[in-house]
Design a protein around this motif. Structure first.
Motif, PDB file in Angstrom:
ATOM      1  N   GLY A  18     -22.009   3.091  -3.266  1.00 55.70           N
ATOM      2  CA  GLY A  18     -21.828   4.023  -4.765  1.00 55.70           C
ATOM      3  C   GLY A  18     -23.767   3.750  -4.637  1.00 55.70           C
ATOM      4  N   VAL A  19     -24.234   4.127  -3.897  1.00 58.54           N
ATOM      5  CA  VAL A  19     -25.796   5.004  -3.865  1.00 58.54           C
ATOM      6  C   VAL A  19     -24.538   6.400  -3.333  1.00 58.54           C
ATOM      7  CG1 VAL A  19     -27.591   5.774  -2.384  1.00 58.54           C
ATOM      8  CG2 VAL A  19     -27.212   3.601  -3.258  1.00 58.54           C
ATOM      9  N   ILE A  20     -23.518   6.374  -2.362  1.00 60.98           N
ATOM     10  CA  ILE A  20     -23.397   7.649  -1.170  1.00 60.98           C
ATOM     11  C   ILE A  20     -22.591   8.164  -3.093  1.00 60.98           C
ATOM     12  CG2 ILE A  20     -21.227   8.750  -0.275  1.00 60.98           C
ATOM     13  CD1 ILE A  20     -21.957   6.079   2.010  1.00 60.98           C
ATOM     14  N   SER A  21     -22.354   8.096  -3.713  1.00 64.58           N
ATOM     15  CA  SER A  21     -21.190   8.165  -4.412  1.00 64.58           C
ATOM     16  C   SER A  21     -22.614   9.275  -5.161  1.00 64.58           C
ATOM     17  CB  SER A  21     -20.042   7.387  -5.023  1.00 64.58           C
ATOM     18  OG  SER A  21     -20.045   8.240  -6.436  1.00 64.58           O
ATOM     19  N   VAL A  22     -23.563   8.362  -5.947  1.00 65.35           N
ATOM     20  CA  VAL A  22     -24.328   8.816  -6.445  1.00 65.35           C
ATOM     21  C   VAL A  22     -25.241  10.086  -5.718  1.00 65.35           C
ATOM     22  CG1 VAL A  22     -26.964   8.414  -7.484  1.00 65.35           C
ATOM     23  CG2 VAL A  22     -24.907   6.658  -7.898  1.00 65.35           C
ATOM     24  N   ILE A  23     -25.428  10.455  -5.376  1.00 64.19           N
ATOM     25  CA  ILE A  23     -26.139  11.893  -4.098  1.00 64.19           C
ATOM     26  C   ILE A  23     -24.580  12.230  -3.975  1.00 64.19           C
ATOM     27  CG2 ILE A  23     -26.499  12.299  -2.283  1.00 64.19           C
ATOM     28  CD1 ILE A  23     -27.358   8.989  -1.700  1.00 64.19           C
ATOM     29  N   PRO A  30     -18.487  15.022  -6.187  1.00 61.64           N
ATOM     30  CA  PRO A  30     -18.350  13.661  -6.503  1.00 61.64           C
ATOM     31  C   PRO A  30     -16.706  13.850  -5.871  1.00 61.64           C
ATOM     32  CG  PRO A  30     -18.130  15.004  -8.401  1.00 61.64           C
ATOM     33  CD  PRO A  30     -18.515  16.215  -7.758  1.00 61.64           C
ATOM     34  N   GLU A  31     -15.902  14.942  -5.489  1.00 67.27           N
ATOM     35  CA  GLU A  31     -14.383  14.426  -4.971  1.00 67.27           C
ATOM     36  C   GLU A  31     -14.543  14.052  -3.520  1.00 67.27           C
ATOM     37  OE1 GLU A  31     -16.173  17.974  -3.926  1.00 67.27           O
ATOM     38  OE2 GLU A  31     -16.049  17.750  -5.980  1.00 67.27           O
ATOM     39  N   LEU A  32     -15.936  14.669  -3.071  1.00 67.85           N
ATOM     40  CA  LEU A  32     -15.864  14.730  -1.094  1.00 67.85           C
ATOM     41  C   LEU A  32     -15.699  12.621  -1.081  1.00 67.85           C
ATOM     42  CD1 LEU A  32     -16.907  15.536   1.455  1.00 67.85           C
ATOM     43  CD2 LEU A  32     -19.321  14.882   0.819  1.00 67.85           C
ATOM     44  N   PRO A  33     -15.082  12.709   0.181  1.00 74.49           N
ATOM     45  CA  PRO A  33     -14.258  11.319   0.416  1.00 74.49           C
ATOM     46  C   PRO A  33     -15.547  10.738   0.803  1.00 74.49           C
ATOM     47  CG  PRO A  33     -13.392  13.393   1.195  1.00 74.49           C
ATOM     48  CD  PRO A  33     -13.853  14.037   0.528  1.00 74.49           C
ATOM     49  N   ILE A  34     -15.562   9.343   0.392  1.00 68.92           N
ATOM     50  CA  ILE A  34     -16.172   8.367   1.171  1.00 68.92           C
ATOM     51  C   ILE A  34     -15.655   7.304   1.704  1.00 68.92           C
ATOM     52  CG2 ILE A  34     -17.838   6.734   0.122  1.00 68.92           C
ATOM     53  CD1 ILE A  34     -18.903   8.290  -2.563  1.00 68.92           C
ATOM     54  N   GLY A  35     -15.330   7.625   2.873  1.00 69.80           N
ATOM     55  CA  GLY A  35     -15.075   5.923   3.037  1.00 69.80           C
ATOM     56  C   GLY A  35     -16.438   4.185   3.805  1.00 69.80           C
ATOM     57  N   ASP A  53     -29.561  -0.830  -5.874  1.00 68.64           N
ATOM     58  CA  ASP A  53     -28.586  -1.657  -7.465  1.00 68.64           C
ATOM     59  C   ASP A  53     -28.817  -0.789  -7.957  1.00 68.64           C
ATOM     60  OD1 ASP A  53     -27.192  -3.317  -6.191  1.00 68.64           O
ATOM     61  OD2 ASP A  53     -28.983  -4.798  -6.369  1.00 68.64           O
ATOM     62  N   ASP A  54     -30.757   0.048  -7.790  1.00 72.55           N
ATOM     63  CA  ASP A  54     -31.226   1.229  -9.367  1.00 72.55           C
ATOM     64  C   ASP A  54     -30.656   1.650  -9.422  1.00 72.55           C
ATOM     65  OD1 ASP A  54     -33.455  -1.121  -9.757  1.00 72.55           O
ATOM     66  OD2 ASP A  54     -34.829  -0.107  -9.093  1.00 72.55           O
ATOM     67  N   LEU A  55     -30.409   3.206  -8.430  1.00 74.22           N
ATOM     68  CA  LEU A  55     -29.272   4.383  -8.157  1.00 74.22           C
ATOM     69  C   LEU A  55     -27.826   4.145  -8.497  1.00 74.22           C
ATOM     70  CD1 LEU A  55     -30.765   5.646  -4.888  1.00 74.22           C
ATOM     71  CD2 LEU A  55     -30.696   6.273  -7.043  1.00 74.22           C
ATOM     72  N   VAL A  56     -28.087   2.738  -8.267  1.00 72.42           N
ATOM     73  CA  VAL A  56     -26.355   3.037  -8.925  1.00 72.42           C
ATOM     74  C   VAL A  56     -26.027   2.855 -10.341  1.00 72.42           C
ATOM     75  CG1 VAL A  56     -23.599   1.233  -8.578  1.00 72.42           C
ATOM     76  CG2 VAL A  56     -25.295   2.368  -6.143  1.00 72.42           C
ATOM     77  N   ALA A  57     -27.229   2.090 -10.634  1.00 70.81           N
ATOM     78  CA  ALA A  57     -27.428   1.618 -12.108  1.00 70.81           C
ATOM     79  C   ALA A  57     -27.359   2.077 -12.892  1.00 70.81           C
ATOM     80  CB  ALA A  57     -28.285  -0.321 -12.182  1.00 70.81           C
ATOM     81  N   ASN A  58     -27.572   3.165 -12.662  1.00 72.21           N
ATOM     82  CA  ASN A  58     -28.838   4.721 -13.926  1.00 72.21           C
ATOM     83  C   ASN A  58     -28.646   6.006 -13.354  1.00 72.21           C
ATOM     84  OD1 ASN A  58     -30.493   2.166 -15.025  1.00 72.21           O
ATOM     85  ND2 ASN A  58     -31.704   2.153 -13.152  1.00 72.21           N
ATOM     86  N   PHE A  59     -27.912   5.573 -12.634  1.00 78.74           N
ATOM     87  CA  PHE A  59     -26.640   7.267 -12.112  1.00 78.74           C
ATOM     88  C   PHE A  59     -25.264   7.775 -12.367  1.00 78.74           C
ATOM     89  CE2 PHE A  59     -31.682   7.037 -10.589  1.00 78.74           C
ATOM     90  CZ  PHE A  59     -31.926   8.786 -11.320  1.00 78.74           C
ATOM     91  N   PRO A  60     -25.388   8.880 -13.216  1.00 78.08           N
ATOM     92  CA  PRO A  60     -23.675   9.018 -12.580  1.00 78.08           C
ATOM     93  C   PRO A  60     -23.206   9.023 -11.380  1.00 78.08           C
ATOM     94  CG  PRO A  60     -24.693  10.537 -12.968  1.00 78.08           C
ATOM     95  CD  PRO A  60     -26.016   9.423 -13.216  1.00 78.08           C
ATOM     96  N   SER A  61     -21.890   8.681 -11.526  1.00 73.89           N
ATOM     97  CA  SER A  61     -21.058   8.526  -9.601  1.00 73.89           C
ATOM     98  C   SER A  61     -19.689   7.824 -10.425  1.00 73.89           C
ATOM     99  CB  SER A  61     -21.856   7.389  -9.016  1.00 73.89           C
ATOM    100  OG  SER A  61     -21.439   5.795  -8.724  1.00 73.89           O
ATOM    101  N   THR A  62     -18.892   7.839  -9.133  1.00 74.88           N
ATOM    102  CA  THR A  62     -17.580   7.925  -9.705  1.00 74.88           C
ATOM    103  C   THR A  62     -16.785   6.543  -8.998  1.00 74.88           C
ATOM    104  OG1 THR A  62     -16.977   9.131  -7.567  1.00 74.88           O
ATOM    105  CG2 THR A  62     -16.408  10.099  -9.893  1.00 74.88           C
TER     106      THR A  62
END
Length: 147
Positions: A18-23, A30-35, A53-62
């Motif tokens: 989720g943090v990778i997705s936030v960044i 946002p379309e960059l593949p994550i594994g 947890d703070d980043l995933v909860a408070n910033f947009p991500s896919t």
């Protein structure tokens, strides 16, 4: 300048993807593949820092969790197959779990090559972060020992 092909999580805590997705989202990719590493040799309950947890909860991500992304080996193999021969630079800034799994992977529907041969064909350079090597004074370096 570099073209990112994918970003891979090489640890076990689920929210790290989720943090990778936030960044990725923050930087407009946002379309960059994550594994994510989904092997069994790391502790699934490993601790992680609270900012995750703070980043995933408070910033947009896919993506919020590693359960929402493909296995790292699949993403690695797809990225490598789509690249020109001897063109990929891999930067590993954590545990070597994903690289080990990639190198040990068998031929599949993504590529008729095993992981070792696929890396030999597609990768031009590999940079690995290991902060205490070679002067660790007998101590373990986390990225090399997986501890």
């Amino acid at each position: 300048e570099a073209e990112l092909l994918a970003i891979l999580q090489n640890t076990s805590p689920q929210p790290c993807a989720g943090v990778i997705s936030v960044i990725n989202t923050y930087y407009g990719r946002p379309e960059l593949p994550i594994g994510a590493y989904k092997g069994t040799d790391l502790d699934p309950n490993a601790s992680y820092l609270s900012y995750v947890d703070d980043l995933v909860a408070n910033f947009p991500s896919t993506v919020q969790s590693a359960s929402e992304v493909d296995d790292s080996v699949t993403v690695y193999r797809q990225a490598l197959v789509g690249a020109e021969d001897h063109s990929v630079a891999i930067s590993s800034i954590g545990l070597l779990t994903n690289l080990k799994a990639l190198l040990m992977s068998e031929a599949d529907d993504i590529s008729p090559l095993n992981g070792y041969d696929l890396v030999a064909l597609k990768v031009k350079s590999l940079a690995v972060m290991g902060g205490k090597y070679p002067s660790s004074n007998g101590g373990s370096e986390c990225n090399f020992c997986g501890c």
